[in-house]
Scaffold this motif. Structure first.
Motif, mmCIF file in Angstrom:
data_model
loop_
_atom_site.group_PDB
_atom_site.id
_atom_site.type_symbol
_atom_site.label_atom_id
_atom_site.label_comp_id
_atom_site.label_asym_id
_atom_site.label_seq_id
_atom_site.Cartn_x
_atom_site.Cartn_y
_atom_site.Cartn_z
ATOM 1 N N HIS A 91 0.872 -1.178 0.000
ATOM 2 C CA HIS A 91 0.000 0.000 0.000
ATOM 3 C C HIS A 91 0.900 1.216 0.000
ATOM 4 O O HIS A 91 2.126 1.079 0.042
ATOM 5 C CB HIS A 91 -0.970 -0.010 1.185
ATOM 6 C CG HIS A 91 -0.329 -0.020 2.545
ATOM 7 N ND1 HIS A 91 0.417 -1.080 2.997
ATOM 8 C CD2 HIS A 91 -0.303 0.906 3.544
ATOM 9 C CE1 HIS A 91 0.859 -0.806 4.218
ATOM 10 N NE2 HIS A 91 0.451 0.386 4.565
ATOM 11 N N HIS A 93 1.571 3.717 2.136
ATOM 12 C CA HIS A 93 2.125 4.365 3.340
ATOM 13 C C HIS A 93 3.649 4.401 3.356
ATOM 14 O O HIS A 93 4.314 3.423 3.028
ATOM 15 C CB HIS A 93 1.621 3.663 4.608
ATOM 16 C CG HIS A 93 0.185 3.953 4.921
ATOM 17 N ND1 HIS A 93 -0.577 3.147 5.727
ATOM 18 C CD2 HIS A 93 -0.624 4.979 4.537
ATOM 19 C CE1 HIS A 93 -1.812 3.657 5.833
ATOM 20 N NE2 HIS A 93 -1.859 4.759 5.114
ATOM 21 N N ASP A 95 5.958 4.129 5.530
ATOM 22 C CA ASP A 95 6.823 3.157 6.214
ATOM 23 C C ASP A 95 6.955 1.850 5.430
ATOM 24 O O ASP A 95 7.640 0.925 5.864
ATOM 25 C CB ASP A 95 6.354 2.908 7.658
ATOM 26 C CG ASP A 95 4.906 2.457 7.753
ATOM 27 O OD1 ASP A 95 4.078 2.878 6.909
ATOM 28 O OD2 ASP A 95 4.583 1.685 8.669
ATOM 29 N N HIS A 96 6.286 1.792 4.266
ATOM 30 C CA HIS A 96 6.393 0.637 3.361
ATOM 31 C C HIS A 96 6.960 1.026 1.995
ATOM 32 O O HIS A 96 7.300 0.154 1.202
ATOM 33 C CB HIS A 96 5.010 -0.005 3.154
ATOM 34 C CG HIS A 96 4.392 -0.497 4.427
ATOM 35 N ND1 HIS A 96 4.374 -1.826 4.780
ATOM 36 C CD2 HIS A 96 3.805 0.176 5.446
ATOM 37 C CE1 HIS A 96 3.780 -1.950 5.968
ATOM 38 N NE2 HIS A 96 3.441 -0.757 6.388
ATOM 39 N N HIS A 167 -7.263 -1.549 5.082
ATOM 40 C CA HIS A 167 -6.292 -0.652 5.719
ATOM 41 C C HIS A 167 -6.260 0.675 4.958
ATOM 42 O O HIS A 167 -6.203 1.747 5.553
ATOM 43 C CB HIS A 167 -4.934 -1.350 5.722
ATOM 44 C CG HIS A 167 -3.820 -0.538 6.279
ATOM 45 N ND1 HIS A 167 -3.799 -0.094 7.576
ATOM 46 C CD2 HIS A 167 -2.680 -0.067 5.714
ATOM 47 C CE1 HIS A 167 -2.688 0.602 7.788
ATOM 48 N NE2 HIS A 167 -1.998 0.641 6.676
ATOM 49 N N ASP A 186 -0.439 -4.259 5.699
ATOM 50 C CA ASP A 186 -1.000 -3.849 6.985
ATOM 51 C C ASP A 186 -2.452 -4.259 7.173
ATOM 52 O O ASP A 186 -3.100 -3.829 8.138
ATOM 53 C CB ASP A 186 -0.870 -2.325 7.167
ATOM 54 C CG ASP A 186 0.531 -1.924 7.562
ATOM 55 O OD1 ASP A 186 1.391 -2.811 7.716
ATOM 56 O OD2 ASP A 186 0.779 -0.714 7.708
#
Ligand code: ZN
Length: 292
Positions: A91, A93, A95-96, A167, A186
Motif C-alpha cells: 500500500h 504508506h 513506512d512501506h 487498511h 498492513d
C-alpha cells in the motif's frame, strides 16, 4: 506486544510530521530470516520486507524508509548476488514505500494496486494526521493492477491480490504459492488494534472482510509475513479477525442502545484485547465514526 502497540500508535498519532522529527536510522539494523524455501523476511524500521530470491532475479515486497535502502540492499546481498528487479508495495504508506525512489533509480520496477499509485502521485494526509508527500516519478509504480495479477518468478507462482479496501483503498497481498508464504501488508499486523486509514479509503468493515478473504486463500501450513510483527499463521489471522469482529459488534450494540461515546468507552470495548488507554480511545473514536 502491548508496549510495541503503544509505541507505534504513539508514533502515528503524536508525530504528525514524521519528516520533521529525525529518526535515528543510523542505529537501525536490518535482520534477515528465512520464512520458507526461497522466501525471506527482512526487518528494520517500518513494514516487514518480503524477499524472493532465485535464478530469475530478486523480488521484494515493501522497502521501508529511504535512509535504510543501503542497509536493505546489503542485507539482500547476503542472500543473493542478483539485484532487485521488482518491488511490490502492499500500500502507499511511507513506512512501506519510502525506499521507492532509491529502488526505482537503481532500476527496479515498482508494482502496486492502482489506487496506491494514485495516492503516491499526490500529497496525502493519513488518518493519523501525518502528511505524506508525493513521490517523484522514479518512485512511482510503473506496473499496477486492479483486482489481481500473477508473476511466474523464481520457480513459483506469485499472486498479488487486492482483497478489498481495508487498511487503505489500495492494499495488496502477495502470495508465494509453492513456498506457501503470504505477505499481507498492513491488513494484518501484530501490534494490537490495527491502524485503519479512513482518510484514504480504509474501513473496519473492509478490513474484517479482507481478513476473511485472505484466510480463504491460504491454509494451515501457510506462513504469514504480517505488515508489522513476527511471522504468523492462519490461526493468528483468524484470532485477529475475531478480535475485530467482536469489537465491531460491541460498537454496533452501543450505537443501537444509543450510548454516548464516553459511555461506550466506560464499557471498555476492547476488553480482552487491548487496555482502555488513550491509544485505544483514539482507535475507537475512528471506528465509532465509521458506524455513525
Ligand atoms: Zn500502513
Amino acid at each position: 506486544m502491548r508496549r510495541f502497540a503503544a509505541r507505534s500508535l504513539a508514533l502515528l498519532t503524536l508525530l504528525p510530521s514524521f519528516n520533521a522529527v529525525a529518526q535515528d536510522f543510523d542505529s537501525i539494523e536490518i535482520t534477515a530470516q528465512q520464512v520458507a524455501g526461497n522466501i525471506y523476511m527482512l526487518q528494520g524500521s517500518g513494514g516487514n520486507i518480503g524477499v524472493s530470491i532465485g535464478d530469475d532475479g530478486t523480488f521484494i515486497v515493501d522497502d521501508q524508509f529511504a535512509p535504510l535502502t543501503d542497509k536493505i540492499v546489503a542485507a539482500i546481498a547476503q542472500l543473493t548476488s542478483n539485484p532487485v528487479d521488482f518491488v511490490v508495495n502492499t500500500h502507499f504508506h511511507y513506512d512501506h514505500t519510502d525506499g521507492n525512489e532509491n529502488f526505482g533509480r537503481a532500476g527496479a520496477y515498482i508494482v502496486a494496486q492502482d489506487n496506491s499509485r494514485k495516492r503516491m502521485e499526490t500529497d496525502q494526509v493519513l488518518a493519523s494526521g501525518r502528511p505524506q508527500e508525493a513521490y517523484d516519478e522514479v518512485g512511482l509504480p510503473k506496473i499496477t493492477f486492479f483486482d489481481a495479477m500473477r508473476f511466474y518468478f523464481n520457480g513459483s507462482t506469485i499472486d498479488i491480490v487486492n482483497t478489498g479496501a481495508g487498511h487503505t483503498d489500495g492494499d495488496a497481498q502477495v502470495y508465494f504459492r509453492e513456498p506457501n508464504v503470504i505477505h499481507t501488508g498492513d491488513m494484518f499486523v501484530r501490534y494490537g488494534l490495527p491502524f485503519i486509514d479512513r482518510n484514504n479509503g480504509g474501513t473496519l468493515d473492509g478490513m474484517i472482510d479482507a481478513t476473511w478473504n485472505i484466510a480463504s486463500l491460504i491454509d494451515d501450513e501457510t506462513r504469514i509475513i504480517p505488515g508489522h510483527g513476527q511471522i504468523s499463521s492462519r490461526s493468528d489471522l483468524l484470532a485477529y479477525r475475531d478480535m475485530l469482529s467482536v469489537i465491531r459488534q460491541r460498537l454496533r450494540d452501543a450505537k443501537a442502545e444509543g450510548l454516548s461515546f464516553a459511555a461506550f468507552m466506560e464499557s471498555e470495548p476492547a476488553r480482552g484485547y487491548a487496555p482502555n488507554n488513550d491509544n485505544t480511545e483514539g482507535w475507537m473514536r475512528m471506528a465509532w465514526d465509521e458506524y455513525e
